[in-house]
Motif scaffolding. Structure first.
Motif, short mmCIF file in Angstrom:
data_model
loop_
_atom_site.label_atom_id
_atom_site.label_comp_id
_atom_site.label_asym_id
_atom_site.label_seq_id
_atom_site.Cartn_x
_atom_site.Cartn_y
_atom_site.Cartn_z
N HIS A 21 41.91 5.46 41.24
CA HIS A 21 41.02 4.32 41.52
C HIS A 21 39.56 4.70 41.25
N GLN A 22 39.23 5.99 41.38
CA GLN A 22 37.84 6.39 41.18
C GLN A 22 37.45 6.31 39.70
N ILE A 23 38.34 6.76 38.82
CA ILE A 23 38.01 6.65 37.41
C ILE A 23 38.01 5.19 36.97
N LEU A 24 38.89 4.37 37.54
CA LEU A 24 38.91 2.95 37.20
C LEU A 24 37.66 2.24 37.71
N ASP A 25 37.17 2.67 38.87
CA ASP A 25 35.90 2.11 39.37
C ASP A 25 34.77 2.41 38.39
N LEU A 26 34.74 3.64 37.88
CA LEU A 26 33.69 4.01 36.92
C LEU A 26 33.80 3.18 35.64
N LEU A 27 35.03 2.95 35.18
CA LEU A 27 35.22 2.15 33.97
C LEU A 27 34.86 0.68 34.22
N ARG A 28 35.14 0.19 35.41
CA ARG A 28 34.81 -1.20 35.74
C ARG A 28 33.30 -1.42 35.74
N GLU A 29 32.57 -0.43 36.21
CA GLU A 29 31.11 -0.55 36.28
C GLU A 29 30.41 -0.18 34.97
N LEU A 30 31.15 0.44 34.07
CA LEU A 30 30.56 0.93 32.83
C LEU A 30 30.09 -0.21 31.92
N GLU A 31 28.86 -0.10 31.45
CA GLU A 31 28.32 -1.03 30.47
C GLU A 31 28.09 -0.29 29.16
N LEU A 32 28.83 -0.68 28.14
CA LEU A 32 28.69 -0.05 26.85
C LEU A 32 27.54 -0.67 26.08
N VAL A 33 26.93 0.10 25.21
CA VAL A 33 25.80 -0.39 24.41
C VAL A 33 26.25 -1.55 23.53
N HIS A 34 25.31 -2.44 23.27
CA HIS A 34 25.53 -3.57 22.37
C HIS A 34 26.71 -4.45 22.81
N ASP A 35 26.95 -4.49 24.11
CA ASP A 35 28.00 -5.36 24.68
C ASP A 35 29.38 -5.10 24.07
N ILE A 36 29.66 -3.87 23.72
CA ILE A 36 30.99 -3.51 23.23
C ILE A 36 32.02 -3.75 24.34
N GLY A 37 33.13 -4.37 24.01
CA GLY A 37 34.17 -4.65 24.98
C GLY A 37 35.06 -3.43 25.23
N LYS A 38 35.81 -3.46 26.33
CA LYS A 38 36.67 -2.35 26.72
C LYS A 38 38.13 -2.81 26.80
N ILE A 95 39.04 6.10 22.38
CA ILE A 95 38.59 7.31 23.06
C ILE A 95 39.65 7.73 24.07
N ILE A 96 39.78 9.04 24.26
CA ILE A 96 40.71 9.60 25.23
C ILE A 96 39.97 9.82 26.54
N GLN A 97 40.58 9.40 27.66
CA GLN A 97 39.98 9.59 28.98
C GLN A 97 41.04 10.16 29.92
N ASP A 98 40.83 11.37 30.44
CA ASP A 98 41.74 11.89 31.45
C ASP A 98 41.61 11.08 32.73
N ALA A 99 42.70 11.07 33.52
CA ALA A 99 42.72 10.28 34.75
C ALA A 99 41.99 10.97 35.89
N ASP A 100 41.60 12.24 35.70
CA ASP A 100 40.88 12.94 36.75
C ASP A 100 39.38 12.65 36.65
N LEU A 101 38.59 13.42 37.36
CA LEU A 101 37.15 13.14 37.43
C LEU A 101 36.32 14.23 36.76
N GLU A 102 36.89 14.90 35.75
CA GLU A 102 36.18 15.99 35.09
C GLU A 102 35.15 15.50 34.07
N TYR A 103 35.30 14.27 33.60
CA TYR A 103 34.41 13.72 32.58
C TYR A 103 33.83 12.39 33.06
N ASP A 104 32.63 12.08 32.62
CA ASP A 104 31.91 10.89 33.07
C ASP A 104 31.91 9.80 32.00
#
Length: 241
Positions: A21-38, A95-104
């Motif tokens: 849930h912590q990594i998903l929270d970060l992705l939910r709040e993430l704003e990519l440049v130029h309004d790129i969708g996720k 992009i590859i994203q691990d489910a842990d909290l090692e990368y931001d």
């Protein structure tokens, strides 16, 4: 400037119910440049701790994220989970994203920058360059990373500083055009070797932060995976398999 509408984020999951849930929270709040969708694709590699149920509950609370969950009925390994996610990705880049909290995830924008400027097709996020925070852990792991990157560079003729990094950004058509075989942690040297052979591919590297975990905190990679990585460097890089 390169047209770039959607970023596919592929997340392999294995027994991450406590922190997913912590990594998903970060992705939910993430704003990519130029309004790129996720486009967020999670692949549960037959977790035994209820990770899929945790993800489904999170998706129900946040339907606006459009989370896509795929599940393996048998544990196959991180690489296999990535293969599953990569196959269904539809974004311009992956992009590859691990489910842990090692990368931001906030640092996706660092990797996107050389793409948007029209310079890069593939971007590696290096934990060992630049002035970003880097947790101090495991001397022998750092030596192992350096050796594996050095060996990989020898056979690919790239000059990467961090081949084993999780954060790799690919143009989707390039990534989906590779025949990937490694089902565990051999994914990193295999994909690096095969990307390096793509005609006229432009590979860049940018510095990123690294908030490493200890084994008590859930780190999974071990020395056996290092020997497998050497095998993969020889097989896919030196022998061109």
């Amino acid at each position: 400037m390169v047209k770039f509408d959607t970023l596919s984020i592929v997340i392999p999951v294995y027994n991450e119910a406590r922190t997913i849930h912590q990594i998903l929270d970060l992705l939910r709040e993430l704003e990519l440049v130029h309004d790129i969708g996720k486009e967020i694709i999670l692949v549960d590699d037959c977790s035994t701790d209820g990770s899929s149920d945790t993800i489904r509950a999170y998706a129900a609370r946040h339907p606006e994220m459009g989370l896509r969950l795929l599940e393996h009925t048998v544990n196959q390994g991180k690489g296999a989970a990535l293969h599953t996610g990569i196959r269904v990705a539809t974004g311009d880049y992956v992009i590859i994203q691990d489910a842990d909290l090692e990368y931001d995830p906030e640092e996706y924008n660092l990797l996107i920058k050389p793409v948007m400027k029209g310079f890069a097709d593939v971007v590696f996020g290096s934990r060992f360059m630049g002035g970003n925070p880097h947790r101090i852990l495991f001397f022998w792991h750092s030596i192992g990373n350096n050796v594996l990157t050095f060996l990989s560079n020898m056979v690919t003729d790239l000059n990467l500083t961090d081949m084993e990094t999780c954060y790799k950004l690919f143009r989707r058509d390039i990534l989906q055009g590779l025949k990937l075989e490694e089902k565990r942690f051999g994914f990193e040297p295999e994909v690096t070797a095969k990307v390096a052979r793509v005609k006229d591919v432009r590979v860049y590297e940018v510095g990123i932060s690294y908030y490493g975990r200890t084994y008590a905190e859930g780190k999974k990679i071990g020395w056996r995976d290092g020997f497998r990585a050497i095998y993969c460097i020889i097989k896919y890089g030196l022998l061109g398999a």
